[in-house]
Design a protein around this motif. Structure first.
Motif, short mmCIF file in Angstrom:
data_model
loop_
_atom_site.label_atom_id
_atom_site.label_comp_id
_atom_site.label_asym_id
_atom_site.label_seq_id
_atom_site.Cartn_x
_atom_site.Cartn_y
_atom_site.Cartn_z
N GLU A 59 0.65 -0.79 0.10
CA GLU A 59 0.07 -0.18 0.11
C GLU A 59 0.64 1.29 -0.21
OE1 GLU A 59 -3.38 0.41 -0.46
OE2 GLU A 59 -3.75 -1.71 -0.37
N GLY A 60 1.59 1.73 0.76
CA GLY A 60 2.55 2.76 0.81
C GLY A 60 3.44 2.45 -0.50
N ALA A 61 3.91 1.48 -1.06
CA ALA A 61 4.74 1.57 -2.69
C ALA A 61 4.09 2.37 -3.79
CB ALA A 61 5.26 0.71 -2.67
N GLN A 62 2.15 1.83 -3.92
CA GLN A 62 1.71 2.21 -4.55
C GLN A 62 1.05 4.01 -4.06
OE1 GLN A 62 -1.59 0.15 -4.11
NE2 GLN A 62 0.20 -2.93 -5.14
N ALA A 63 0.99 3.88 -3.03
CA ALA A 63 0.77 5.14 -2.68
C ALA A 63 1.70 6.62 -3.40
CB ALA A 63 0.17 5.74 -1.39
N ILE A 64 3.20 5.68 -3.10
CA ILE A 64 4.38 6.79 -3.32
C ILE A 64 4.53 6.92 -4.55
CG2 ILE A 64 6.77 6.72 -2.92
CD1 ILE A 64 6.96 5.66 -0.48
N LEU A 65 4.30 6.03 -5.79
CA LEU A 65 4.12 6.28 -6.56
C LEU A 65 3.09 6.46 -7.38
CD1 LEU A 65 5.46 2.57 -7.97
CD2 LEU A 65 6.05 5.03 -7.58
N ALA A 66 1.44 6.65 -7.07
CA ALA A 66 0.46 7.32 -7.05
C ALA A 66 1.11 9.29 -7.22
CB ALA A 66 -0.49 7.49 -6.46
N ALA A 67 1.34 9.79 -5.72
CA ALA A 67 1.40 10.56 -5.15
C ALA A 67 2.57 11.58 -6.29
CB ALA A 67 1.46 10.64 -4.21
N ALA A 68 3.95 10.92 -6.09
CA ALA A 68 5.17 11.05 -6.48
C ALA A 68 5.41 11.04 -8.05
CB ALA A 68 6.49 11.09 -6.29
N GLY A 69 4.98 9.87 -8.79
CA GLY A 69 5.33 9.36 -10.15
C GLY A 69 6.48 9.98 -10.46
N THR A 70 7.42 9.78 -11.36
CA THR A 70 8.63 9.10 -12.05
C THR A 70 9.70 9.94 -11.13
OG1 THR A 70 8.98 11.03 -13.63
CG2 THR A 70 8.01 8.66 -14.00
N GLY A 71 11.54 9.53 -10.32
CA GLY A 71 12.21 9.53 -9.70
C GLY A 71 11.64 8.70 -8.31
N GLN A 72 11.00 8.90 -7.83
CA GLN A 72 10.89 7.86 -6.94
C GLN A 72 10.62 6.52 -6.86
OE1 GLN A 72 10.98 10.09 -3.87
NE2 GLN A 72 11.72 11.21 -5.37
N GLU A 73 11.27 5.81 -7.56
CA GLU A 73 11.40 4.29 -8.01
C GLU A 73 11.53 4.02 -6.19
OE1 GLU A 73 10.09 5.79 -11.72
OE2 GLU A 73 11.54 6.34 -10.37
N VAL A 74 12.90 4.52 -6.19
CA VAL A 74 13.81 3.48 -5.23
C VAL A 74 13.21 3.34 -3.73
CG1 VAL A 74 16.10 4.19 -3.17
CG2 VAL A 74 16.60 4.30 -6.08
N THR A 75 12.53 5.30 -3.45
CA THR A 75 11.52 5.28 -2.58
C THR A 75 10.32 4.82 -1.69
OG1 THR A 75 11.88 7.77 -2.57
CG2 THR A 75 10.56 6.83 -1.14
N ALA A 76 10.06 4.21 -3.49
CA ALA A 76 8.50 3.40 -3.15
C ALA A 76 8.85 1.75 -2.92
CB ALA A 76 7.69 2.71 -4.40
N THR A 77 10.07 1.50 -3.48
CA THR A 77 10.78 0.10 -3.56
C THR A 77 11.39 -0.39 -1.52
OG1 THR A 77 12.17 0.21 -5.13
CG2 THR A 77 13.11 -1.49 -3.65
N VAL A 78 11.58 0.64 -1.22
CA VAL A 78 12.63 0.71 0.00
C VAL A 78 11.06 0.29 0.91
CG1 VAL A 78 12.63 1.61 2.44
CG2 VAL A 78 14.35 2.18 0.54
N ALA A 79 10.19 1.30 0.82
CA ALA A 79 8.72 1.09 1.44
C ALA A 79 7.81 -0.50 0.97
CB ALA A 79 7.34 1.79 0.88
N LEU A 80 8.35 -0.85 -0.50
CA LEU A 80 7.52 -2.36 -0.68
C LEU A 80 8.66 -3.19 0.28
CD1 LEU A 80 6.05 -3.73 -2.59
CD2 LEU A 80 7.57 -3.80 -3.70
N GLU A 81 9.97 -3.05 0.33
CA GLU A 81 10.94 -3.72 0.78
C GLU A 81 11.13 -4.21 2.07
OE1 GLU A 81 12.69 -4.63 -3.32
OE2 GLU A 81 14.00 -4.04 -1.86
N HIS A 82 10.75 -2.84 3.01
CA HIS A 82 11.63 -2.75 4.59
C HIS A 82 11.44 -4.25 5.01
CE1 HIS A 82 7.68 -0.76 4.93
NE2 HIS A 82 8.15 -1.70 6.74
N HIS A 83 10.36 -5.34 5.42
CA HIS A 83 10.13 -6.21 6.24
C HIS A 83 10.69 -7.64 4.88
CE1 HIS A 83 8.41 -4.43 9.71
NE2 HIS A 83 7.00 -3.48 8.76
N ALA A 84 11.00 -7.70 4.14
CA ALA A 84 11.44 -8.74 3.22
C ALA A 84 13.16 -8.99 4.00
CB ALA A 84 11.62 -8.34 1.73
N ARG A 85 12.62 -10.61 4.38
CA ARG A 85 14.27 -10.85 4.54
C ARG A 85 15.78 -11.06 3.46
NH1 ARG A 85 14.00 -13.84 10.21
NH2 ARG A 85 15.42 -15.72 9.22
N LEU A 86 16.97 -10.71 4.30
CA LEU A 86 17.70 -11.16 3.14
C LEU A 86 17.58 -12.81 2.64
CD1 LEU A 86 20.11 -9.91 1.95
CD2 LEU A 86 21.39 -11.20 3.60
#
Length: 230
Positions: A59-86
């Motif tokens: 939900e966070g990643a989608q909200a970031i991409l919807a609001a910020a558009g291009t250039g915030q892919e890394v921000t959205a990626t961090v939101a998506l992955e911060h609970h993904a374990r190594l």
């Protein structure tokens, strides 16, 4: 701030630090879309509530991409992955893909903050507890390089941690890592009373009895550190 501390310690600069900061600031944006019960419930979550919580990265990643558009892919990626374990566990399932390096940094900072902060369902734990959890999860839950960098920066007694010394006083650590010991301020006298003007002290291994929880001592370490910096 924790994420930026790690990033600087690992040699990140300029635009990389800006991208890391953006991802760290917005990593939990998806939590605002959760129901109030899932955020504030004191007991264990039901399976339905836990399933709702596990959706907040997407939900966070989608909200970031919807609001910020291009250039915030890394921000959205961090939101998506911060609970993904190594090791591929955690959530969401990345289908074998390794989390972005910035996601791995934020995951360590987020875990440290979560353990040392009070939550509706549990009390805060000491920085030493958080450091042990990170060490135990290094290589499985967390990137070992990130963990090693972070723990080396924190030192044995991280700034903001509280310790009782043999004289009975309680000390807030203000600076860690010197050869002679950690620098701190006495904030409670041997009788447990608050010290009006915290006195500087040098902590050696021989002085320290053990860690003290800030919540139990009734002390806000961040306020003490801010007063020192001011």
């Amino acid at each position: 701030l924790l994420s930026l501390t790690i990033g600087r310690g690992m040699g990140l600069e300029g635009g990389e630090l800006r991208d890391l900061a953006s991802g760290a600031l917005l990593h939990d944006l998806g939590r605002v879309l959760l129901g109030e019960i899932a955020l504030t419930k004191k007991g264990s979550l039901t399976s339905e509530e836990w399933a709702q919580v596990r959706l907040h990265p997407q939900e966070g990643a989608q909200a970031i991409l919807a609001a910020a558009g291009t250039g915030q892919e890394v921000t959205a990626t961090v939101a998506l992955e911060h609970h993904a374990r190594l090791d591929g566990d955690g959530y969401p399932d990345l289908a074998g893909r390794t989390p972005h390096p910035f996601s791995r940094i934020v995951a360590v900072a987020d875990a440290y903050d979560a353990v040392t902060s009070r939550r509706p369902h549990r009390a805060a734990r000491t920085p030493q507890d958080a450091m042990r959890i990170l060490s135990e999860g290094s290589g499985s839950a967390f990137d070992p390089e990130v963990v090693t960098s972070f723990l080396s920066l924190l030192g044995e007694r991280p700034p903001g941690s509280l310790f009782q010394v043999r004289s009975g006083e309680v000390v807030v650590v203000t600076c860690s890592g010197s050869d002679t010991g950690s620098q701190g301020l006495v904030v409670r006298d041997p009788d447990g009373k608050s010290v009006a003007k915290p006195q500087p002290v040098l902590l050696s291994d021989e002085d320290v009895i053990g860690p003290v929880l800030a919540e139990e001592a009734g002390i806000d370490p961040s306020a003490v550190l801010e007063a020192v910096e001011a």
